[in-house]
Design an enzyme around this catalytic site. Sequence first.
Site, PDB file in Angstrom:
ATOM      1  N   THR A 170     -12.648  64.952   3.587  1.00  0.00           N
ATOM      2  CA  THR A 170     -12.914  66.088   2.693  1.00  0.00           C
ATOM      3  C   THR A 170     -12.085  65.885   1.432  1.00  0.00           C
ATOM      4  O   THR A 170     -10.861  66.021   1.461  1.00  0.00           O
ATOM      5  CB  THR A 170     -12.522  67.420   3.367  1.00  0.00           C
TER       6      THR A 170
ATOM      7  N   LYS B 160     -19.408  70.690   1.586  1.00  0.00           N
ATOM      8  CA  LYS B 160     -18.280  70.777   2.527  1.00  0.00           C
ATOM      9  C   LYS B 160     -17.266  71.833   2.067  1.00  0.00           C
ATOM     10  O   LYS B 160     -16.747  72.617   2.867  1.00  0.00           O
ATOM     11  CB  LYS B 160     -17.612  69.393   2.643  1.00  0.00           C
TER      12      LYS B 160
ATOM     13  N   LYS C 155      -5.579  72.737   1.586  1.00  0.00           N
ATOM     14  CA  LYS C 155      -6.007  71.704   0.629  1.00  0.00           C
ATOM     15  C   LYS C 155      -7.466  71.922   0.214  1.00  0.00           C
ATOM     16  O   LYS C 155      -7.804  71.877  -0.965  1.00  0.00           O
ATOM     17  CB  LYS C 155      -5.816  70.330   1.291  1.00  0.00           C
TER      18      LYS C 155
HETATM   19  P1  NAP Z   1      -5.218  63.485  10.077  1.00  0.00           P
HETATM   20  O1  NAP Z   1      -5.170  63.683  11.554  1.00  0.00           O
HETATM   21  O2  NAP Z   1      -4.116  63.994   9.227  1.00  0.00           O
HETATM   22  O3  NAP Z   1      -5.440  61.893   9.788  1.00  0.00           O
HETATM   23  C1  NAP Z   1      -5.413  61.403   8.503  1.00  0.00           C
HETATM   24  C2  NAP Z   1      -5.606  59.893   8.466  1.00  0.00           C
HETATM   25  O4  NAP Z   1      -5.431  59.457   7.099  1.00  0.00           O
HETATM   26  C3  NAP Z   1      -4.601  59.102   9.297  1.00  0.00           C
HETATM   27  O5  NAP Z   1      -5.249  57.960   9.846  1.00  0.00           O
HETATM   28  C4  NAP Z   1      -3.573  58.655   8.242  1.00  0.00           C
HETATM   29  O6  NAP Z   1      -2.879  57.481   8.582  1.00  0.00           O
HETATM   30  C5  NAP Z   1      -4.478  58.379   7.080  1.00  0.00           C
HETATM   31  N1  NAP Z   1      -3.764  58.375   5.786  1.00  0.00           N
HETATM   32  C6  NAP Z   1      -3.156  59.433   5.173  1.00  0.00           C
HETATM   33  N2  NAP Z   1      -2.617  59.048   3.999  1.00  0.00           N
HETATM   34  C7  NAP Z   1      -2.905  57.714   3.871  1.00  0.00           C
HETATM   35  C8  NAP Z   1      -2.637  56.758   2.874  1.00  0.00           C
HETATM   36  N3  NAP Z   1      -1.972  57.079   1.749  1.00  0.00           N
HETATM   37  N4  NAP Z   1      -3.066  55.494   3.056  1.00  0.00           N
HETATM   38  C9  NAP Z   1      -3.760  55.158   4.181  1.00  0.00           C
HETATM   39  N5  NAP Z   1      -4.049  56.024   5.172  1.00  0.00           N
HETATM   40  C10 NAP Z   1      -3.627  57.285   5.012  1.00  0.00           C
HETATM   41  O7  NAP Z   1      -6.551  64.142   9.473  1.00  0.00           O
HETATM   42  P2  NAP Z   1      -7.912  64.540  10.226  1.00  0.00           P
HETATM   43  O8  NAP Z   1      -7.724  65.871  10.881  1.00  0.00           O
HETATM   44  O9  NAP Z   1      -8.398  63.375  11.014  1.00  0.00           O
HETATM   45  O10 NAP Z   1      -8.851  64.776   8.959  1.00  0.00           O
HETATM   46  C11 NAP Z   1      -9.344  63.693   8.175  1.00  0.00           C
HETATM   47  C12 NAP Z   1     -10.218  64.283   7.068  1.00  0.00           C
HETATM   48  O11 NAP Z   1     -11.312  65.019   7.659  1.00  0.00           O
HETATM   49  C13 NAP Z   1      -9.482  65.276   6.156  1.00  0.00           C
HETATM   50  O12 NAP Z   1      -9.957  65.127   4.836  1.00  0.00           O
HETATM   51  C14 NAP Z   1      -9.870  66.643   6.732  1.00  0.00           C
HETATM   52  O13 NAP Z   1      -9.816  67.657   5.743  1.00  0.00           O
HETATM   53  C15 NAP Z   1     -11.283  66.371   7.208  1.00  0.00           C
HETATM   54  N6  NAP Z   1     -11.736  67.182   8.330  1.00  0.00           N
HETATM   55  C16 NAP Z   1     -10.901  67.482   9.373  1.00  0.00           C
HETATM   56  C17 NAP Z   1     -11.386  68.247  10.426  1.00  0.00           C
HETATM   57  C18 NAP Z   1     -10.508  68.613  11.592  1.00  0.00           C
HETATM   58  O14 NAP Z   1     -10.869  69.531  12.347  1.00  0.00           O
HETATM   59  N7  NAP Z   1      -9.398  67.979  11.823  1.00  0.00           N
HETATM   60  C19 NAP Z   1     -12.708  68.724  10.444  1.00  0.00           C
HETATM   61  C20 NAP Z   1     -13.549  68.363   9.386  1.00  0.00           C
HETATM   62  C21 NAP Z   1     -13.053  67.598   8.336  1.00  0.00           C
HETATM   63  P3  NAP Z   1      -1.529  57.541   9.497  1.00  0.00           P
HETATM   64  O15 NAP Z   1      -2.019  57.523  10.912  1.00  0.00           O
HETATM   65  O16 NAP Z   1      -0.785  56.331   9.096  1.00  0.00           O
HETATM   66  O17 NAP Z   1      -0.816  58.818   9.141  1.00  0.00           O
END
Ligand code: NAP
Length: 289
Positions: A100, A175, A243
């Site tokens: 997102t 989204k 965010k």
């Molecule tokens: P998350 O658990 O915080 O995972 C984020 C991922 O991004 C991790 O693999 C992290 O790597 C990586 N990352 C962050 N900064 C980075 C950088 N500078 N360089 C390379 N890798 C980096 O997030 P999530 O919950 O999976 O969500 C991912 C996306 O989907 C977000 O945009 C969120 O808004 C969206 N989303 C989430 C949900 C939900 O329910 N969780 C639902 C719909 C959409 P590390 O492992 O090294 O930290």
Amino acid sequence: MSIQKIGWIGLGNMGNPMVKNLVKAGFEVTVYNRTKAKAEALQKEVNIEVANSITELLIDSDAIITMLTDDNALTEVYTGDQGILANLTDKKFLAIDMSTVSPETTKKLSRSAADKGISYIDAPVSGSVKPAEDAQLIIMAGGEKADFEAAQPIFGALGKLSLHLGANGAGNNAKLAINLFLAITIQGLSEALVFAQDNGIDPTKFLDIVNNGAVGSGITKIKSPMILNDDFKAAFALKLLAKDLRLAAAAGMKHPAGIAVAESFDQAETAGLGDLDMMAIIKHLGYQN
Ligand code: NAP
């Protein structure tokens, strides 16, 4: 373009179950994650290759999929020295971003990709960890229709519905709109429950009223046990919804509920609740378990 080999970047709460579903569907998946230990842990569970660098992914992937925290992470992965655009090989691939992020970032990155002959679609998802595990996500896509069609086998393995909404950035705008609705719903549930509790109504009974009535919804049902068990381990971190509301504000959100809710989530994040689930907004509003 037929897609068989996928390079996946980002193994957070969402990326992890999504990769499992791609493997289940028969794709050959190679993953890169900044924190390599997460990739190695997943490799113990499913049949994937682990790459040491983004460059390694580019050599042989038909599609590169990103599922990253925010605009900064995505921009770094695309435009950094070790990133995608600086390390392209002769191998052409379809770039699919499922994070997102803002429509502006998508437009910038998709233009830079196009300059180098790479097609790019934004394809963020609605649905949290459970729908990701169950391959029940809703996928909102922006970009060329032909690229969306080429990605159908991937979207079919990850979700129950995928829609092409227009040019690059359209997926992001849809989204942000759905998460605006989500945030207002979560804030509304929280305010109503705190009001009921303050006036002597048992929270369990109040949630029964909500969930058996017309205002109850998938999200109120999913989040009720979290509230009653006082267990706010993040499925969707509060800081990520904060965010998204900031991104919506930057994209022109202008009505009173959205603006107030964005402020409420910002305050909750500042108060230290950012790493808990978004439902922890209810704690910020004074709910007592
Ligand atoms: P998350 O658990 O915080 O995972 C984020 C991922 O991004 C991790 O693999 C992290 O790597 C990586 N990352 C962050 N900064 C980075 C950088 N500078 N360089 C390379 N890798 C980096 O997030 P999530 O919950 O999976 O969500 C991912 C996306 O989907 C977000 O945009 C969120 O808004 C969206 N989303 C989430 C949900 C939900 O329910 N969780 C639902 C719909 C959409 P590390 O492992 O090294 O930290």
